[in-house]
Design an enzyme around this catalytic site. Structure first.
Site, mmCIF file in Angstrom:
data_model
loop_
_atom_site.group_PDB
_atom_site.id
_atom_site.type_symbol
_atom_site.label_atom_id
_atom_site.label_comp_id
_atom_site.label_asym_id
_atom_site.label_seq_id
_atom_site.Cartn_x
_atom_site.Cartn_y
_atom_site.Cartn_z
ATOM 1 N N HIS A 148 -59.840 -27.698 8.876
ATOM 2 C CA HIS A 148 -58.787 -28.385 8.107
ATOM 3 C C HIS A 148 -58.409 -27.616 6.842
ATOM 4 O O HIS A 148 -58.840 -27.978 5.742
ATOM 5 C CB HIS A 148 -59.244 -29.806 7.759
ATOM 6 C CG HIS A 148 -59.199 -30.755 8.913
ATOM 7 N ND1 HIS A 148 -58.057 -31.424 9.293
ATOM 8 C CD2 HIS A 148 -60.156 -31.118 9.802
ATOM 9 C CE1 HIS A 148 -58.304 -32.177 10.350
ATOM 10 N NE2 HIS A 148 -59.576 -32.008 10.690
ATOM 11 N N CYS B 285 -56.776 -28.960 13.963
ATOM 12 C CA CYS B 285 -57.763 -29.838 14.571
ATOM 13 C C CYS B 285 -57.238 -30.433 15.879
ATOM 14 O O CYS B 285 -57.057 -29.700 16.839
ATOM 15 C CB CYS B 285 -58.218 -30.910 13.574
ATOM 16 S SG CYS B 285 -59.762 -31.705 14.062
ATOM 17 N N GLU C 252 -55.783 -27.706 5.211
ATOM 18 C CA GLU C 252 -54.961 -28.501 4.288
ATOM 19 C C GLU C 252 -55.797 -29.221 3.234
ATOM 20 O O GLU C 252 -55.281 -29.525 2.151
ATOM 21 C CB GLU C 252 -54.090 -29.497 5.071
ATOM 22 C CG GLU C 252 -54.774 -30.781 5.554
ATOM 23 C CD GLU C 252 -55.674 -30.588 6.766
ATOM 24 O OE1 GLU C 252 -55.835 -29.437 7.221
ATOM 25 O OE2 GLU C 252 -56.222 -31.600 7.249
#
Ligand code: MN
Length: 261
Positions: free
Chosen positions: A236, A132, A238
């Site tokens: 994202h 990001c 994660e």
């Protein structure tokens, strides 16, 4: 008997040699860039930490500093770096544009630290994953620029890049360049990603290429050309990985494998 003893000795010496701990057999240390929480904490979202652990790495937090000597020492201590998401980058200072009225929060100290960190990490040959803001910062650090606000600056955009759905849920499609690092990491030509950004890569930094876009043309991944270890994604991964959804686990596993080299 003597021959037998010699053989035993050879086996012992060989055994000892192979038992020596080697760098590649240890879990690599993955440095994670941080931000300031209300000016009183150095913080990293837990999702990055969990993702690194799930992929077989050892996460460590890299706190903001303006001292290049400290940054150099941090980079001696890690095998790879993740540049995390967060605040907007100061457009005037880092890519020569006046601030758009929709520009969000800027932390000048974080900008300076992040830019110094990523330039030094790449110069050192370390693997770097940008996520990001981290992907946008990678682009800016090497000479690219950003759309400061997608809704008001990207012509013809029609995709919602600020989803209201949960973070572990993919809402818009992303088309991935065949043979790119991202394509190899997750084994997909297209995928639904999450999306929490109002900025995006505009002018791509020299030496980098776009490897994924959403259907409205917004850049969703970049990588350094001629390198196998410097790459960034606008979404994202994660959040999925920390929530035990394995679609993007390959991104972190790839980083950890590169970090062992
Ligand atoms: Mn998006």
């Amino acid at each position: 008997m003597k021959k037998f003893l010699t053989l035993i000795m050879i086996l012992l010496v060989t055994g000892v040699t192979f038992a020596q701990p080697q760098k590649s057999s240890k879990k690599p240390i993955i440095g994670i860039s941080s931000t300031w929480g209300g000016g009183t904490t150095t913080s990293v979202p837990l999702n990055y930490v969990k993702s690194v652990m799930r992929a077989g790495g050892v996460p460590v937090v890299l706190p903001i500093t303006d001292d290049p000597e400290l940054i150099a020492r941090m980079l001696e201590a890690v095998d790879a770096v993740i540049m995390t998401g967060g605040e907007d980058i100061d457009p005037l200072k880092w890519f020569g544009e006046e601030p758009h009225p929709a520009l969000g929060e800027v932390i000048p100290e974080r900008d300076l630290f992040d830019i110094t960190l990523i330039r030094m990490a790449v110069a050192k040959g370390l693997p770097v994953l940008g996520i990001c803001r981290g992907e946008q910062l990678m682009n800016v650090a090497f000479g690219g620029s950003l759309y400061q606000d997608i809704p008001s600056q990207v012509k013809g955009t029609y995709v919602k890049h600020q989803q209201k759905a949960p973070g572990y849920y993919g809402t818009h499609s992303v088309m991935i360049e065949t043979g790119s690092l991202l394509n190899r990491q997750i084994g997909l030509d297209s995928v639904a990603t999450n999306s929490f950004h109002h900025q995006a890569v505009k002018f791509v930094a020299p030496g980098f290429k776009v490897t994924a876009r959403s259907k409205d043309g917004v850049v969703e991944a970049i990588e350094k050309m001629g390198s196998s270890k410097v790459f960034g994604v606008q979404f994202h991964p994660e959040v999925f990985t920390a929530n035990n959804i394995d679609t993007f686990l390959g991104i972190f596993k790839y980083l950890v494998e590169e970090a062992k080299k």
